[in-house]
Design an enzyme around this catalytic site. Structure first.
Site, PDB file in Angstrom:
ATOM      1  CG  HIS A  94      -1.918  -1.042   1.321  1.00 56.40           C
ATOM      2  ND1 HIS A  94      -2.552  -1.394   2.495  1.00 56.40           N
ATOM      3  CD2 HIS A  94      -2.446  -1.835   0.362  1.00 56.40           C
ATOM      4  CE1 HIS A  94      -3.417  -2.374   2.257  1.00 56.40           C
ATOM      5  NE2 HIS A  94      -3.367  -2.669   0.965  1.00 56.40           N
TER       6      HIS A  94
HETATM    7  C1  LIG Z   1      -0.575  -7.237  -4.615  1.00 52.19           C
HETATM    8  C2  LIG Z   1      -1.374  -6.062  -4.147  1.00 52.19           C
HETATM    9  C3  LIG Z   1      -2.476  -6.273  -3.315  1.00 52.19           C
HETATM   10  C4  LIG Z   1      -3.236  -5.171  -2.873  1.00 52.19           C
HETATM   11  N1  LIG Z   1      -4.383  -5.407  -2.199  1.00 52.19           N
HETATM   12  C5  LIG Z   1      -5.222  -4.376  -1.940  1.00 52.19           C
HETATM   13  C6  LIG Z   1      -6.510  -4.608  -1.421  1.00 52.19           C
HETATM   14  O1  LIG Z   1      -6.946  -5.741  -1.237  1.00 52.19           O
HETATM   15  N2  LIG Z   1      -7.289  -3.533  -1.149  1.00 52.19           N
HETATM   16  C7  LIG Z   1      -6.856  -2.256  -1.347  1.00 52.19           C
HETATM   17  O2  LIG Z   1      -7.591  -1.317  -1.031  1.00 52.19           O
HETATM   18  N3  LIG Z   1      -5.653  -2.009  -1.871  1.00 52.19           N
HETATM   19  C8  LIG Z   1      -4.845  -3.040  -2.215  1.00 52.19           C
HETATM   20  N4  LIG Z   1      -3.650  -2.800  -2.826  1.00 52.19           N
HETATM   21  C9  LIG Z   1      -3.259  -1.395  -3.063  1.00 52.19           C
HETATM   22  C10 LIG Z   1      -4.092  -0.683  -4.133  1.00 52.19           C
HETATM   23  O3  LIG Z   1      -4.376  -1.547  -5.206  1.00 52.19           O
HETATM   24  C11 LIG Z   1      -3.340   0.570  -4.563  1.00 52.19           C
HETATM   25  O4  LIG Z   1      -3.211   1.448  -3.453  1.00 52.19           O
HETATM   26  C12 LIG Z   1      -4.014   1.340  -5.685  1.00 52.19           C
HETATM   27  O5  LIG Z   1      -4.367   0.506  -6.758  1.00 52.19           O
HETATM   28  C13 LIG Z   1      -3.048   2.426  -6.162  1.00 52.19           C
HETATM   29  O6  LIG Z   1      -3.616   3.120  -7.238  1.00 52.19           O
HETATM   30  P1  LIG Z   1      -2.736   4.135  -8.085  1.00 52.19           P
HETATM   31  O7  LIG Z   1      -3.613   4.652  -9.154  1.00 52.19           O
HETATM   32  O8  LIG Z   1      -2.083   5.096  -7.167  1.00 52.19           O
HETATM   33  O9  LIG Z   1      -1.548   3.253  -8.698  1.00 52.19           O
HETATM   34  P2  LIG Z   1      -1.616   1.941  -9.593  1.00 52.19           P
HETATM   35  O10 LIG Z   1      -2.954   1.314  -9.558  1.00 52.19           O
HETATM   36  O11 LIG Z   1      -0.448   1.111  -9.162  1.00 52.19           O
HETATM   37  O12 LIG Z   1      -1.420   2.475 -11.070  1.00 52.19           O
HETATM   38  C14 LIG Z   1      -0.243   3.014 -11.579  1.00 52.19           C
HETATM   39  C15 LIG Z   1      -0.190   2.656 -13.058  1.00 52.19           C
HETATM   40  O13 LIG Z   1       0.784   3.470 -13.680  1.00 52.19           O
HETATM   41  C16 LIG Z   1       1.549   2.664 -14.557  1.00 52.19           C
HETATM   42  N5  LIG Z   1       2.848   3.322 -14.702  1.00 52.19           N
HETATM   43  C17 LIG Z   1       3.815   3.472 -13.775  1.00 52.19           C
HETATM   44  N6  LIG Z   1       4.853   4.147 -14.290  1.00 52.19           N
HETATM   45  C18 LIG Z   1       4.516   4.444 -15.569  1.00 52.19           C
HETATM   46  C19 LIG Z   1       5.181   5.138 -16.622  1.00 52.19           C
HETATM   47  N7  LIG Z   1       6.390   5.677 -16.448  1.00 52.19           N
HETATM   48  N8  LIG Z   1       4.558   5.241 -17.813  1.00 52.19           N
HETATM   49  C20 LIG Z   1       3.311   4.705 -18.009  1.00 52.19           C
HETATM   50  N9  LIG Z   1       2.647   4.043 -17.050  1.00 52.19           N
HETATM   51  C21 LIG Z   1       3.244   3.917 -15.841  1.00 52.19           C
HETATM   52  C22 LIG Z   1       1.627   1.329 -13.858  1.00 52.19           C
HETATM   53  O14 LIG Z   1       1.984   0.299 -14.752  1.00 52.19           O
HETATM   54  C23 LIG Z   1       0.227   1.215 -13.295  1.00 52.19           C
HETATM   55  O15 LIG Z   1      -0.652   0.622 -14.208  1.00 52.19           O
HETATM   56  C24 LIG Z   1      -2.853  -3.857  -3.250  1.00 52.19           C
HETATM   57  C25 LIG Z   1      -1.753  -3.649  -4.083  1.00 52.19           C
HETATM   58  C26 LIG Z   1      -1.030  -4.732  -4.532  1.00 52.19           C
HETATM   59  C27 LIG Z   1       0.142  -4.488  -5.434  1.00 52.19           C
END
Ligand SMILES: Cc1cc2nc3c(=O)[nH]c(=O)nc-3n(C[C@H](O)[C@H](O)[C@H](O)COP(=O)(O)OP(=O)(O)OC[C@H]3O[C@@H](n4cnc5c(N)ncnc54)[C@H](O)[C@@H]3O)c2cc1C
Length: 487
Positions: free
Chosen positions: A430
């Site tokens: 997280h």
């Molecule tokens: C294994 C796992 C289990 C989890 N379980 C839970 C759960 O059960 N419940 C919960 O609430 N949260 C959970 N989480 C956490 C939750 O999923 C994240 O906090 C949330 O999805 C983050 O969202 P975000 O948009 O910040 O980033 P992300 O969803 O990580 O999205 C970032 C995106 O940007 C892309 N990216 C990165 N760098 C670049 C670049 N330079 N160029 C283009 N694209 C790029 C990545 O590939 C990714 O697709 C879990 C996370 C993981 C990894």
């Protein structure tokens, strides 16, 4: 090529942003994602290209480096996460003190993302894109764990996902009709027919382009070609709490000393970029079963509780989640069959960093969460293990408990429990806080000192919330979309 908006990263936040911004047919939107599209499955995806597959830097507190999963591909981490959908307790948001970001301010946006049938409509959304609900048929061993928690003196919560309660309850899961619903399923798929939205996968962004103090666009690679695309209105970074600071640093926006050391030209000295990294650590008690555990049907973690450790002041700071399989750090050898009472530190004091390893925009970053670097965190986790053990030995679990295999009943005193926590260091995955509202972005999520550039993902949280982070990121992205379109 020029679009009104360029969104970087198609994870939880990026999917919401691309869908909301393209609701205006007059606005053109480009969504760039480093990974591909593909069918997700939990937890097997952790070993595939849908996970960036990094490890932390060696942790000073343990001398070990541990895996830190994050999603790569449409849906980002929401496409490989554990599907627990719960807000942090309202106190987490109120602690942010940023204008417009208290719990009551964020509530309409949290509600906007979700469709939570059967929950109280004053607090929970009824018509959002993401369908959430508690496990339909909970695993009997988890029902026994829930009874054990109540027997151990904990309160029963009606809606532990709401952010309004402490105690133990059945959280919502983002599972619809027996299938995972990622942000890409809920938001991008319905928007995919729009002529003004273009989604490009396998397109890692390497740099944001700054011209005379304004973000003019980004550079990415696709099919081996370098492409520059311009943004007429804004670039929105939604690459996550690791990806977003890494991209800003590669683009010369960050602490000038570190950038110079890496040989990156300084575009803007912004010391907060990549600092303030927070994560939830976890550990657990693993039990061998006295009788076979029914085959898990959901996400393994169907029931949880939010409680206060001995040092909690005015907010809950521990989560206990019941899991219908053995769940522990790979560094510990546990039983093949069993159940787990997992403990996680929800409001850590420790802080870490995301830094560049070199000037190369493709080099993996150096991720140092600084787990247990603040001694208070280890103490709270010891208290959490003790609370978990109280639950684990309650009568309600007598029919299931074959024996405590990890750490084992002989591991009792404070010193031994601390040693167990260090040996079994594990992340809840997280990460948050690395481009926080305040040091890096303003209250409208605009990067300080640069026009036309916002951040909207887990990195903007000033401090990590006391819940699994995904629901909060949906709310942040919904609010960001409104801030952008009302500008
Ligand atoms: C294994 C796992 C289990 C989890 N379980 C839970 C759960 O059960 N419940 C919960 O609430 N949260 C959970 N989480 C956490 C939750 O999923 C994240 O906090 C949330 O999805 C983050 O969202 P975000 O948009 O910040 O980033 P992300 O969803 O990580 O999205 C970032 C995106 O940007 C892309 N990216 C990165 N760098 C670049 C670049 N330079 N160029 C283009 N694209 C790029 C990545 O590939 C990714 O697709 C879990 C996370 C993981 C990894």
């Amino acid at each position: 090529m020029e679009y009104d908006y360029v969104v970087v990263g198609a994870g939880t936040a990026g999917s919401v942003l691309a869908a909301r911004l393209s609701e205006d047919p007059g606005a053109s939107v480009l969504l760039l994602e480093a990974g591909g599209a593909g069918a997700p499955a939990w937890p097997r995806l952790l070993g595939t290209s849908r996970n960036w597959g990094e490890r932390t830097a060696e942790q000073a507190s343990t001398g070990t480096s541990i895996p830190l999963a994050r999603g790569r591909g449409l849906g980002g981490s929401s496409a490989l996460n554990a599907m627990v959908f719960t807000r942090g307790h309202r106190s987490s948001y109120d602690a942010w003190t940023a204008k417009g970001w208290g719990f009551d301010d964020l509530l309409p946006y949290l509600k906007r993302s979700e469709r939570a049938p059967g929950r109280d409509a004053r607090w929970r959304g009824q018509s959002g894109p993401l369908t959430v609900a508690p496990a339909a048929e909970p695993n009997p061993v988890l029902e026994a764990c829930m009874e054990a928690a109540v027997e151990a003196g904990h309160r029963r919560a009606d809606d532990i996902s709401s952010g309004l309660e402490e105690g133990f309850g059945w959280p919502d899961l983002n599972i619809a009709g027996g299938r995972r619903q990622s942000a890409a399923d809920a938001y991008l798929a319905p928007a995919s027919g729009r002529g003004n939205l273009r989604v490009v996968t396998d397109a890692p962004v390497h740099r944001v382009l700054i011209e005379r103090g304004r973000c003019a666009g980004v550079t990415y690679t696709a099919a081996g070609e370098q492409v520059t695309v311009r943004a007429a209105r804004e670039v929105v970074l939604a690459a996550g709490a690791i990806g977003t600071p890494r991209l800003l640093l590669s683009s010369g926006i960050g602490p000038s000393e570190h950038l110079r050391e890496m040989g990156v030209e300084v575009v803007r000295n912004l010391p907060g970029v990549g600092s303030n990294l927070q994560d939830h650590v976890m550990a657990g008690l693993v039990y061998a079963p006295a009788r076979p555990i029914p085959t898990p049907r959901n996400n393994h973690g169907e029931a949880l509780g939010l409680l206060r450790g001995p040092d909690a002041r005015d907010e809950p700071d521990l989560q206990i989640i019941f899991v219908d399989v053995p769940s522990h750090s790979p560094a510990l050898g546990g039983p093949r069959h069993g159940y787990t009472i997992r403990v996680s530190l929800m409001r850590p004091h420790s802080r870490g960093t995301v830094r560049l390893a070199s000037a190369s925009p493709t080099a993996p970053p150096v991720i140092d969460p600084g787990y247990y670097s603040d001694a208070r965190d280890l103490n709270t986790m010891v208290a959490g293990l003790r609370a978990a053990r109280e639950i684990g030995r309650a009568r309600a679990l007598d029919g299931w408990r074959g024996g405590e295999m990890l750490p084992g009943v002989e591991v009792r005193d404070r010193r031994a429990l601390r040693a167990y926590l260090r040996a079994g260091l594990a992340s809840y995955f997280h990460p948050a806080g690395t481009c926080a509202i305040g040091p890096v972005v303003d209250e409208e999520l605009r990067v300080h000192g640069i026009e036309g550039l916002r951040v909207a993902d887990a990195s903007v949280m000033p401090s990590i919330v006391s819940g699994n982070t995904d629901a909060t990121v949906y709310g942040i992205a919904e609010r960001a979309a409104e801030l952008i379109t009302s500008t």
